[in-house]
Scaffold this motif. Structure first.
Motif, PDB file in Angstrom:
ATOM      1  N   GLN A  41       0.839  -0.975  -0.447  1.00 39.46           N
ATOM      2  CA  GLN A  41       0.342  -0.351  -0.288  1.00 39.46           C
ATOM      3  C   GLN A  41       0.891   0.969   0.053  1.00 39.46           C
ATOM      4  N   LYS A  42      -0.166   2.060  -0.447  1.00 38.12           N
ATOM      5  CA  LYS A  42       0.898   3.460  -1.141  1.00 38.12           C
ATOM      6  C   LYS A  42       0.814   4.666  -0.125  1.00 38.12           C
ATOM      7  N   GLY A  43      -0.391   4.688   0.760  1.00 41.51           N
ATOM      8  CA  GLY A  43      -1.098   5.776   1.905  1.00 41.51           C
ATOM      9  C   GLY A  43      -2.272   6.581   0.774  1.00 41.51           C
ATOM     10  N   ALA A  44      -3.025   6.354  -0.280  1.00 40.58           N
ATOM     11  CA  ALA A  44      -3.728   7.450  -1.590  1.00 40.58           C
ATOM     12  C   ALA A  44      -4.368   8.499  -0.160  1.00 40.58           C
ATOM     13  N   HIS A  45      -4.879   9.243  -0.228  1.00 40.44           N
ATOM     14  CA  HIS A  45      -5.807   9.695   0.225  1.00 40.44           C
ATOM     15  C   HIS A  45      -7.168   9.111   0.513  1.00 40.44           C
ATOM     16  N   TRP A  46      -8.066   8.154   1.482  1.00 44.36           N
ATOM     17  CA  TRP A  46      -8.881   7.402   1.429  1.00 44.36           C
ATOM     18  C   TRP A  46      -9.798   8.561   1.509  1.00 44.36           C
ATOM     19  N   ILE A  47     -11.379   9.370   0.565  1.00 43.20           N
ATOM     20  CA  ILE A  47     -11.834   9.772   1.180  1.00 43.20           C
ATOM     21  C   ILE A  47     -13.218   9.327   1.200  1.00 43.20           C
ATOM     22  N   GLY A  48     -14.104   9.701   2.366  1.00 42.09           N
ATOM     23  CA  GLY A  48     -15.396   9.082   2.067  1.00 42.09           C
ATOM     24  C   GLY A  48     -16.491   9.907   1.707  1.00 42.09           C
ATOM     25  N   ILE A  49     -17.614   9.892   0.664  1.00 39.78           N
ATOM     26  CA  ILE A  49     -18.660  10.922  -0.088  1.00 39.78           C
ATOM     27  C   ILE A  49     -19.753   9.763   0.630  1.00 39.78           C
ATOM     28  N   THR A  50     -20.373  10.598   1.934  1.00 41.94           N
ATOM     29  CA  THR A  50     -21.926  10.587   2.740  1.00 41.94           C
ATOM     30  C   THR A  50     -23.146  11.164   1.725  1.00 41.94           C
ATOM     31  N   VAL A 164     -22.560  15.278   2.605  1.00 43.99           N
ATOM     32  CA  VAL A 164     -23.252  15.743   1.295  1.00 43.99           C
ATOM     33  C   VAL A 164     -24.965  16.468   2.247  1.00 43.99           C
ATOM     34  N   LEU A 165     -25.093  17.998   2.172  1.00 49.09           N
ATOM     35  CA  LEU A 165     -26.069  18.101   2.493  1.00 49.09           C
ATOM     36  C   LEU A 165     -26.554  18.970   1.407  1.00 49.09           C
ATOM     37  N   ASN A 166     -28.283  19.424   1.319  1.00 53.85           N
ATOM     38  CA  ASN A 166     -28.987  20.171   0.081  1.00 53.85           C
ATOM     39  C   ASN A 166     -29.435  21.118   1.574  1.00 53.85           C
ATOM     40  N   PRO A 167     -29.993  22.242   0.539  1.00 56.52           N
ATOM     41  CA  PRO A 167     -30.590  23.533   0.572  1.00 56.52           C
ATOM     42  C   PRO A 167     -31.995  22.917   1.158  1.00 56.52           C
ATOM     43  N   GLY A 168     -33.395  22.935   2.120  1.00 57.93           N
ATOM     44  CA  GLY A 168     -34.391  22.839   2.172  1.00 57.93           C
ATOM     45  C   GLY A 168     -34.638  21.197   2.503  1.00 57.93           C
TER      46      GLY A 168
END
Ligand code: GDP
Ligand code: MG
Length: 318
Positions: A41-50, A164-168
Motif C-alpha cells: 500500500q502506498k498511502g492514498a488519500h481515502w475519502i468518504g462521501i456520504t 453532502v447536504l442540500n438546502p431545503g
C-alpha cells in the motif's frame, strides 16, 4: 507473494478487478492475497462521501474525478450506493457523463454488491480500498448512502469523511440523529443554486457549536454546485487541509490504529465462525436431535460448541 499481488504491483488493471472479486467472494486464498498486498500500500488519500439519496454524491464524485485528472492524479472509486450510477441504478444522463471515465486508465471504478458480500459489506469495502491503494491510485473515493450501521462502519475507514447536504431538505436533523455528525470531517452544501442555503449554513454551524465546541478540529463547510462544476477547488483544498491536520495532530495515526484493531477483530470473528461452522457441519450438527427432543436448549448447545472449541479433546488449540 500471491500471484495477483505481483500483477497488481505491475499495474495490471485486470488483476486488480480479479483480486477485488476474490476478496468479495471470500476466496480460499483471500488472506494470502491480503497479506501480500498489505505492505504494497502506498498511502492514498481515502475519502468518504456520504449523504442522502439524491444529495448529489455521484455527481460530485464524477466532477471530482475530472478535477483530479486535470491535476494528473489517479483516482479509484468504490460505490457502496445502490442508487449510484456507478452501480447501475441511475438515469441515463448520469451514465453517459460517467462514460468518459471508463476508458481512462487513470480511473478505476468499482461498485460493491450490496446484497451479501460474504464477509460483510464494511469488511469487503475496506479490502477493496486496500487493493486499490496497493495498485497505486493517488485518491480513493468511497461513495455511500448515509444510513445504517454498516454505512457508518464504512465511513470510519476513510481518512476524510465529507457529508453532502442540500438546502431545503431537513437533512441536518437526520445527520444529527444518525450519529454522522461525530464522524464528519467536512460538510458539503451541494445544490447551492437552490433556495435555503443561508438557513442550512446556520443549522450546520449551530450543530457544530453543540457537538464540536471543544474539539481541536472544526469541520469546514463548503458550498458546491456539482451540475455547474462550482466549488470543487474549495472542496479539494478543504480535503487537503484535513489530511494535513490528521498528519500534524497525530489523529491520523490514532484513527488508523483503531481501524486496524477493528479489522483484526473482524477477521478473527469471521474466521472462528467459519471454522466452527465447518466443524459442526462435519459432525452433522449432532445437537440438533437433542434440541428436537427437548433434552437441550439453544444456549446450552451453543455453550458446548464453544467449550469444545476452546478445550479440544486432543488438547490442541484449533
Ligand atoms: N440543481 C442542482 N442539481 C444537482 C446538483 N448536484 C446534483 N444534482 C442533481 O441531483 C440529482 C441526484 O444526483 P446524484 O449525484 O445521482 O445523487 P446521489 O444519489 O447522492 O448520488 C441528479 O439529477 C443531479 O443532476 C446541484 O448542485 N444542483
Ligand atoms: Mg449516487
Amino acid at each position: 507473494m500471491h500471484p495477483l499481488a505481483q500483477r497488481i504491483q505491475q499495474k495490471e488493471e485486470r488483476a486488480l478487478a480479479k483480486a477485488i472479486t476474490l476478496a468479495e467472494n471470500n476466496g480460499e486464498d483471500k488472506l494470502e492475497l491480503l497479506k501480500s498486498i498489505y505492505p504494497q500500500q502506498k498511502g492514498a488519500h481515502w475519502i468518504g462521501i456520504t449523504g442522502s439519496p439524491g444529495a448529489g454524491k455521484s455527481s460530485l464524485v464524477n466532477r471530482l474525478i475530472s478535477f483530479l485528472r486535470k491535476k494528473k492524479m489517479t483516482v479509484a472509486v468504490v460505490a457502496v450506493d445502490p442508487t449510484s450510477p456507478f452501480s447501475g441504478g441511475s438515469i441515463l444522463g448520469d451514465r453517459v457523463r460517467m462514460a468518459d471515465h471508463f476508458t481512462d486508465p487513470g480511473v478505476f471504478i468499482r461498485s460493491m454488491g450490496t446484497r451479501g458480500s460474504l464477509g460483510g459489506l464494511s469488511r469487503s469495502t475496506k479490502e477493496t480500498v486496500r487493493l486499490m491503494d496497493a495498485y497505486g491510485f493517488d485518491v480513493i473515493l468511497i461513495e455511500t448512502v448515509g444510513v445504517g450501521q454498516s454505512e457508518l462502519d464504512i465511513m470510519k475507514l476513510a481518512d476524510s469523511v465529507a457529508v453532502v447536504l442540500n438546502p431545503g431538505s431537513g437533512d441536518v436533523v437526520q445527520v444529527f440523529k444518525a450519529g454522522i455528525m461525530e464522524i464528519a470531517d467536512l460538510f458539503v452544501v451541494n445544490k447551492a443554486d437552490m433556495p435555503g442555503v443561508p438557513k442550512l449554513l446556520a443549522e450546520i454551524e449551530a450543530m457544530l457549536d453543540l457537538v464540536k465546541h471543544d474539539s481541536p478540529y472544526r469541520p469546514p463547510v463548503v458550498q458546491t454546485i456539482s451540475t455547474e462544476n462550482k466549488g470543487l477547488q474549495e472542496l479539494w483544498e478543504s480535503l487537503l487541509a484535513h489530511r494535513e491536520y490528521l498528519e500534524k495532530s497525530g489523529e491520523g495515526k490514532e484513527r488508523k490504529l483503531s481501524n486496524l484493531k477493528r479489522e483484526v477483530m473482524e477477521v478473527v470473528q469471521h474466521e472462528i465462525y467459519q471454522q466452527v461452522w465447518t466443524n459442526e457441519q462435519k459432525n452433522g450438527f449432532s445437537w440438533l436431535a437433542d434440541l428436537e427432543s427437548g433434552t437441550t436448549d439453544p444456549y446450552t448447545a451453543a455453550e458446548e460448541i464453544l467449550t469444545k472449541r476452546l478445550q479440544p479433546a486432543d488438547g490442541k488449540q484449533k
